[in-house]
Structure formats: structure tokens, C-alpha cells
Design an enzyme around this catalytic site. Structure first.
Site, mmCIF file in Angstrom:
data_model
loop_
_atom_site.group_PDB
_atom_site.id
_atom_site.type_symbol
_atom_site.label_atom_id
_atom_site.label_comp_id
_atom_site.label_asym_id
_atom_site.label_seq_id
_atom_site.Cartn_x
_atom_site.Cartn_y
_atom_site.Cartn_z
ATOM 1 N N SER A 1 0.837 -1.207 0.000
ATOM 2 C CA SER A 1 0.000 0.000 0.000
ATOM 3 C C SER A 1 0.867 1.250 0.000
ATOM 4 O O SER A 1 1.984 1.245 0.523
ATOM 5 C CB SER A 1 -0.903 0.021 1.238
ATOM 6 O OG SER A 1 -1.594 1.266 1.340
ATOM 7 N N TYR B 1 -2.419 -1.069 10.074
ATOM 8 C CA TYR B 1 -2.403 -1.479 8.667
ATOM 9 C C TYR B 1 -1.099 -1.046 8.004
ATOM 10 O O TYR B 1 -0.461 -1.826 7.287
ATOM 11 C CB TYR B 1 -3.605 -0.864 7.957
ATOM 12 C CG TYR B 1 -3.677 -1.164 6.481
ATOM 13 C CD1 TYR B 1 -4.082 -2.413 6.022
ATOM 14 C CD2 TYR B 1 -3.361 -0.189 5.533
ATOM 15 C CE1 TYR B 1 -4.165 -2.693 4.669
ATOM 16 C CE2 TYR B 1 -3.439 -0.453 4.178
ATOM 17 C CZ TYR B 1 -3.843 -1.711 3.749
ATOM 18 O OH TYR B 1 -3.914 -1.984 2.400
#
Length: 259
Positions: A152, A165
Site C-alpha cells: 500500500s 495497517y
């Protein structure tokens, strides 16, 4: 969908984890369109995964669905037991060429509200499962194969509301670089794709809120949300021989978000 005999992945076999919807589904469809036989893995979304496999078949491709929860080693072993059987049926061998580690979870909440249980859940799927799914794949991946990890853009952009995350995806990046070095002698490339905000079911509430939608779109240099197909096209490139000289790389596919 191109003829499987002429696609860039003709004769190749791919395992895509978390492929029942979103980015994983788009990647499964894209790899199949280039001629790959695709194992569509899912955790709980049985219907969606079978729909993905059926759509690939209807479009002239080849695919089958496999269900397994990846948070437990027993389930990872079961995944490969099923995969071995299916590959033997479809190809006559238990080996494959492409592993796409897409399965993952995310929770948006402040650092102070992240409990031990939440952190463990995120790390269990995003790091531990990816680690052991990949480890089990190594005895089955053919020389010259491809490993593609979905990371990400939050690993390069501060995201205080997604601290756990971000931490997990940072681990994915480190793993990608180290594994690329280890597997180079076998001609196996290992790369990670770093998407930005993408128009998937997971982000439906943000997409459907006009203010949030506009704010996220404005983050990108290209002025829009990413689409699953944007990421799938990058994955198809990394899975093909066109990317043969690229390994250990973190490919930003965020549309220039947070530059």
C-alpha cells in the site's frame, strides 16, 4: 479476452489469494485474460469466488475456486492440499508459476484505539499468512516464476488513522526485498504493488460520501480514485516476461497520491 494460446501468460498457472472481489478479483480476471489458469482463493466469500471463476470460464479462460482461512497454519496446509489436487487434475503437475499475495484486511481507527486483538488480527492475515503462504509455495513454484505482493502507498505516506495497517504493509515491503534476493538464483522475481485509495467494496462508504469521495480524488495527481483494473494491469505486467529484469521493487500504483 485474448485467446489463451496467444496470451502473454499462456501455459502459466497462478494462485491469487483473496480473489473473490475487489483488487484480487480484478487481478484474477486479468491474468486469466492473458491465458493463465487461475486458482481463485477466498476466505469466506464462497459465492463471490465461484462467480469470479465462472466469469473467467464464460469468457474463455480457465479457473477454479479454493476456500481456506489463512489465519491458521492448518488452513494454509489445507489450501495447498486442495491446490495440489486441482493442479494435478488440470495440468498433470503440482507446480505453478505465479503467486499473488493479495489477501489482507485493514482497520481505520486511531493509534490510541488499536487494541492488542485488532493488531494481532491485522498482522495475522497481512504478514503471518503472507509469509507462510509464500513459504509453502516455494517448493511448488517453477524456476522463472513470479511472486507479487500487494502492499500500500501508506508505507510512504503518513496515515495515523491506519497505523496497524501501515505497519503490516511496511513488513510486506521488507519481506519483498529480502525474498527477491533469496530467489534470484532461481530466476523468480519478487515485487510489491502499492495501490492508493481504490474503488472497491471495502471503500464503498467513502466512495458513496460526496465529500470524502472528492477529498480522496484530490489526493491523486490524476484527480480520481483508483480502479481495481488499474492495479490488475500492473500485476499482469509483473507476472509476464516483460518484467523479467525487475525484482525487489515496490511499485507505486496510487495515481501519484500524496506526492
Amino acid at each position: 479476452m485474448p485467446n489463451g494460446e496467444t496470451g502473454k501468460l499462456s501455459g502459466k498457472t497462478a494462485l491469487v489469494t483473496g480473489a473473490s472481489r475487489g483488487i484480487g478479483r480484478a487481478i484474477a480476471l486479468r491474468l486469466a485474460s492473458e491465458g493463465a489458469l487461475v486458482a481463485v482463493h477466498y476466505g469466506r466469500s464462497t459465492r463471490e469466488a465461484q462467480e469470479t471463476a465462472n466469469l473467467i470460464t464464460q469468457q474463455g479462460g480457465r479457473a477454479f475456486a479454493l476456500g481456506a482461512e489463512l489465519s491458521h497454519m492448518g488452513e494454509i496446509h489445507r489450501l495447498y492440499t486442495m491446490l495440489d489436487k486441482k493442479l494435478q487434475e488440470h495440468t498433470g503437475a503440482k507446480t505453478f508459476d505465479i503467486l499473488v499475495n493479495n489477501a489482507g484486511i485493514g482497520r481505520a481507527l486511531p493509534f490510541e484505539e488499536t487494541t492488542e486483538e485488532i493488531l494481532e488480527e491485522i498482522l495475522s492475515i497481512n504478514v503471518k499468512a503472507l509469509f507462510f503462504v509464500t513459504r509453502e509455495a516455494l517448493t511448488r513454484l517453477r524456476g522463472g516464476g513470479r511472486i507479487i505482493n500487494i502492499s500500500s502507498f501508506v508505507t510512504r505516506s503518513a496515515s495515523p488513522t491506519a497505523m496497524a495497517y501501515s505497519l503490516s504493509k511496511g513488513a510486506v515491503n521488507t519481506f519483498t526485498v529480502a525474498l527477491a534476493q533469496q530467489l534470484g538464483a532461481r530466476g523468480i522475481t519478487v515485487n510489491a504493488i502499492m495501490p492508493g485509495y481504490t474503488n472497491t467494496e471495502m471503500n464503498a462508504s467513502a466512495v458513496n460520501d460526496p465529500a470524502t469521495n472528492a477529498s480522496v480524488a484530490a489526493m491523486s495527481a490524476l484527480g480520481r480514485w483508483g480502479e481495481p483494473e488499474d492495479i490488475a494491469d500492473v500485476a499482469a505486467f509483473l507476472a509476464s516476461s516483460d518484467s523479467r529484469w525487475i525484482t525487489g521493487q515496490l511499485v507505486d500504483a496510487s495515481g501519484g497520491s500524496a506526492l
